[in-house]
Design a protein around this motif. Structure first.
Motif, mmCIF file in Angstrom:
data_model
loop_
_atom_site.group_PDB
_atom_site.id
_atom_site.type_symbol
_atom_site.label_atom_id
_atom_site.label_comp_id
_atom_site.label_asym_id
_atom_site.label_seq_id
_atom_site.Cartn_x
_atom_site.Cartn_y
_atom_site.Cartn_z
ATOM 1 N N ASN A 7 -5.074 -37.766 16.252
ATOM 2 C CA ASN A 7 -4.869 -36.393 15.822
ATOM 3 C C ASN A 7 -3.562 -36.242 15.052
ATOM 4 O O ASN A 7 -2.682 -37.094 15.117
ATOM 5 N N TRP A 8 -3.452 -35.126 14.354
ATOM 6 C CA TRP A 8 -2.168 -34.741 13.785
ATOM 7 C C TRP A 8 -2.033 -33.223 13.837
ATOM 8 O O TRP A 8 -3.012 -32.476 13.835
ATOM 9 N N LEU A 9 -0.793 -32.786 13.905
ATOM 10 C CA LEU A 9 -0.442 -31.373 13.867
ATOM 11 C C LEU A 9 0.601 -31.202 12.775
ATOM 12 O O LEU A 9 1.558 -31.975 12.710
ATOM 13 N N ALA A 10 0.392 -30.222 11.913
ATOM 14 C CA ALA A 10 1.301 -30.049 10.779
ATOM 15 C C ALA A 10 1.723 -28.588 10.656
ATOM 16 O O ALA A 10 0.962 -27.672 10.981
ATOM 17 N N PHE A 57 -4.272 -28.375 12.276
ATOM 18 C CA PHE A 57 -4.679 -29.377 13.258
ATOM 19 C C PHE A 57 -5.759 -30.237 12.634
ATOM 20 O O PHE A 57 -6.730 -29.728 12.061
ATOM 21 N N GLY A 58 -5.592 -31.569 12.720
ATOM 22 C CA GLY A 58 -6.581 -32.478 12.156
ATOM 23 C C GLY A 58 -6.877 -33.622 13.094
ATOM 24 O O GLY A 58 -6.112 -33.914 14.020
ATOM 25 N N TYR A 77 -10.030 -31.229 9.347
ATOM 26 C CA TYR A 77 -8.866 -30.425 9.691
ATOM 27 C C TYR A 77 -9.192 -28.944 9.560
ATOM 28 O O TYR A 77 -10.151 -28.537 8.893
ATOM 29 N N VAL A 78 -8.361 -28.136 10.181
ATOM 30 C CA VAL A 78 -8.444 -26.683 10.050
ATOM 31 C C VAL A 78 -7.028 -26.149 10.029
ATOM 32 O O VAL A 78 -6.163 -26.635 10.761
ATOM 33 N N HIS A 79 -6.756 -25.200 9.141
ATOM 34 C CA HIS A 79 -5.435 -24.577 9.201
ATOM 35 C C HIS A 79 -5.475 -23.104 8.787
ATOM 36 O O HIS A 79 -5.949 -22.753 7.726
ATOM 37 N N PRO A 80 -5.019 -22.267 9.700
ATOM 38 C CA PRO A 80 -4.814 -20.850 9.376
ATOM 39 C C PRO A 80 -3.479 -20.681 8.661
ATOM 40 O O PRO A 80 -2.542 -21.455 8.875
ATOM 41 N N SER A 81 -3.395 -19.675 7.805
ATOM 42 C CA SER A 81 -2.160 -19.437 7.063
ATOM 43 C C SER A 81 -1.878 -17.947 6.978
ATOM 44 O O SER A 81 -2.770 -17.109 7.165
ATOM 45 N N VAL A 82 -0.634 -17.641 6.692
ATOM 46 C CA VAL A 82 -0.209 -16.254 6.522
ATOM 47 C C VAL A 82 0.749 -16.193 5.347
ATOM 48 O O VAL A 82 1.544 -17.119 5.131
ATOM 49 N N ALA A 83 0.646 -15.128 4.561
ATOM 50 C CA ALA A 83 1.521 -14.956 3.404
ATOM 51 C C ALA A 83 2.630 -13.964 3.734
ATOM 52 O O ALA A 83 2.458 -13.067 4.560
ATOM 53 N N PHE A 84 3.787 -14.153 3.081
ATOM 54 C CA PHE A 84 4.882 -13.197 3.241
ATOM 55 C C PHE A 84 5.702 -13.177 1.965
ATOM 56 O O PHE A 84 5.659 -14.106 1.159
ATOM 57 N N GLY A 85 6.452 -12.123 1.781
ATOM 58 C CA GLY A 85 7.228 -11.940 0.554
ATOM 59 C C GLY A 85 6.852 -10.635 -0.129
ATOM 60 O O GLY A 85 5.771 -10.075 0.097
ATOM 61 N N GLY A 86 7.728 -10.168 -0.994
ATOM 62 C CA GLY A 86 7.525 -8.868 -1.629
ATOM 63 C C GLY A 86 6.333 -8.795 -2.554
ATOM 64 O O GLY A 86 5.786 -7.714 -2.785
ATOM 65 N N GLU A 87 5.893 -9.937 -3.118
ATOM 66 C CA GLU A 87 4.768 -9.949 -4.056
ATOM 67 C C GLU A 87 3.677 -10.907 -3.579
ATOM 68 O O GLU A 87 3.030 -11.584 -4.382
#
Length: 251
Positions: free
Chosen positions: A190-193, A215-216, A226-236
């Protein structure tokens, strides 16, 4: 701010180039670019699906990516064929996105670290204006990879700039600089990133950052998922949150 980011990119690349003068090149099988998740030396098929939630609806991209080493395998060709679906104001559309191609070169690496360069061209080929940028875009990038703790951890740092050079005059130009840090922890099969990307859009004059947790697992020695959730941040920011799932085939 613009000059600061550009100066940082230049300093980053010069520092890596200077470091490359030390030591000897070793067998490719021992280097950090041989890890299955980011393998430059084997033929690779990557099929992934990414869902993004935005303020104007949702985007779903199914992408077929093919990587093929050439020459002494220090060079690597890449092709991307994206199929995009959008859901906005109850209107569903599906079609071909902007097709891309690229080439990577690894001039140097040792047992525990190394660096590579890549240039990609994204074509103005989307079947619908909402599926692409409406521009031809060139994307040069530099990478530095380093192992820690007896190859239990891997750090990959990226400096990348996207710049449009042709395309529809009715669409906004593309000019974005990305500074990215990807940390991988390997345990068993496995790997975690974790990854944080600081992305500055010069056209919008604001940040479009994002972060993900991945996680893969090796299903077989040459097949990974693998699967990875993501989130965006920043003014634009360009989206709110997303999730990507992929299958990697090495041969």
């Amino acid at each position: 701010m613009k000059k600061t980011i550009l100066y940082f990119c230049i300093f980053f690349l010069i520092s890596i180039a200077a470091k490359a003068q030390d030591g000897d090149i070793i067998a490719k099988a021992d280097g950090p670019f041989m890890e299955p998740r980011f393998n430059y030396f084997l033929k690779t098929i990557l099929l992934f699906n990414e869902y993004l939630d935005t303020k104007n609806g949702s985007f779903n991209t199914t992408n077929l990516r093919i990587l093929h080493p050439i020459g002494d395998k220090s060079w690597n060709l890449r092709f991307d064929l994206p199929l995009i679906s959008t859901n906005s104001n109850s209107i569903n559309q599906t079609g071909l996105g902007d097709v891309g191609a690229g080439i990577s070169y690894i001039p140097y690496f040792k047992k525990d670290d190394g660096f590579a360069f890549r240039t990609r061209i994204i074509s103005n080929s989307a079947a619908d204006p909402s599926f692409g940028t409406g521009k031809w875009v060139v994307i040069p990038a530099g990478f530095y990879a380093r192992y820690f703790r007896h190859k239990q951890f891997l750090w990959i740092a990226t400096v990348e700039h996207s710049q449009s050079f042709a395309g529809s005059s009715n669409r906004s130009d593309v000019s974005v600089t990305l500074l990215e840090n990807n940390f991988l922890w390997f345990f068993g099969r496995n790997w975690l990133a974790t990854d944080v990307g600081l992305r500055y859009n010069y056209v919008l004059d604001g940040f479009q950052n994002n972060a993900f947790l991945e996680f893969g697992r090796k299903i077989t020695p040459t097949n990974l998922a693998y699967v990875h959730p993501s989130v965006a941040f920043g003014g634009e920011k360009s989206y709110n949150f997303g999730i990507e799932m992929g299958l990697i085939i090495l041969f």
